[in-house]
Design a protein around this motif. Structure first.
Motif, PDB file in Angstrom:
ATOM      1  N   TYR A 156     107.356  82.816 -45.384  1.00  0.00           N
ATOM      2  CA  TYR A 156     107.133  81.879 -44.674  1.00  0.00           C
ATOM      3  C   TYR A 156     105.803  82.004 -43.973  1.00  0.00           C
ATOM      4  CZ  TYR A 156     107.876  84.613 -40.016  1.00  0.00           C
ATOM      5  OH  TYR A 156     107.638  85.510 -39.207  1.00  0.00           O
ATOM      6  N   LYS A 196     103.240  80.461 -40.123  1.00  0.00           N
ATOM      7  CA  LYS A 196     103.227  79.396 -39.724  1.00  0.00           C
ATOM      8  C   LYS A 196     101.557  79.149 -39.227  1.00  0.00           C
ATOM      9  CE  LYS A 196     106.984  80.700 -36.935  1.00  0.00           C
ATOM     10  NZ  LYS A 196     107.083  81.849 -34.968  1.00  0.00           N
ATOM     11  N   PRO A 242     111.790  80.619 -39.643  1.00  0.00           N
ATOM     12  CA  PRO A 242     112.070  81.164 -38.459  1.00  0.00           C
ATOM     13  C   PRO A 242     111.538  79.778 -37.843  1.00  0.00           C
ATOM     14  CG  PRO A 242     110.442  82.790 -39.690  1.00  0.00           C
ATOM     15  CD  PRO A 242     110.966  81.504 -40.674  1.00  0.00           C
ATOM     16  N   GLU A 243     112.050  78.882 -37.227  1.00  0.00           N
ATOM     17  CA  GLU A 243     111.593  78.083 -35.890  1.00  0.00           C
ATOM     18  C   GLU A 243     110.177  77.746 -36.317  1.00  0.00           C
ATOM     19  OE1 GLU A 243     111.971  75.198 -31.706  1.00  0.00           O
ATOM     20  OE2 GLU A 243     113.511  77.159 -32.694  1.00  0.00           O
ATOM     21  N   GLY A 244     109.366  76.326 -36.038  1.00  0.00           N
ATOM     22  CA  GLY A 244     108.325  76.075 -36.762  1.00  0.00           C
ATOM     23  C   GLY A 244     107.114  76.477 -37.714  1.00  0.00           C
TER      24      GLY A 244
END
Length: 136
Positions: free
Chosen positions: A3, A5, A22-24
């Protein structure tokens, strides 16, 4: 799952591996090379492109100039022989930064700007106010 960010401008703020996204975060493309994370950003259209460099200082008689600076660019000038910070400079309305280096010595000029620009730094040697060498 790999992932990423991203910052608001599409620059990679974090790269990792997790069981769930994960969030965001967004899923990293299969072809994404983590070694290139600091050099790439994602455009609004979703394309991955190389982050441009900040404008590079150019040696001129008696000093340096940095032209084509967008808003938010800042240059820091250091005296390497005297180990001191000499100046923090911002561009004028025309996007130009100019600094006088009237004394012989070794100087480091670091240029930083807003994302997605990548910082640059050069070291120069001045002899009696005349440039004799530039090192990237």
């Amino acid at each position: 799952m790999k992932y990423l960010k991203l910052t608001a401008t599409g620059c990679v703020a974090e790269y990792g591996v997790a069981r769930a996204l994960p969030e965001g975060a967004i899923a990293a493309p299969d072809s994404f090379d983590p070694a290139m994370a600091e050099q790439l950003y994602r455009t609004a259209g979703g394309d991955w492109v190389e982050r441009p460099l900040c404008p590079v200082p150019v040696v001129v008689s008696g000093g340096i100039q940095i032209s084509g600076c967008p808003e938010g660019v800042r240059a820091e000038v250091y005296d390497l022989d005297g180990t001191e910070h000499l100046a923090s400079l911002t561009p004028d309305a025309a996007g130009l930064i100019a600094a006088s280096l009237p004394e012989a010595g070794r100087y480091r000029i670091e240029v930083e700007g807003p994302e997605p620009l990548r910082p640059v730094a050069v070291e120069i040697t001045v002899e009696i106010g005349v440039e004799i060498g530039v090192l990237p």
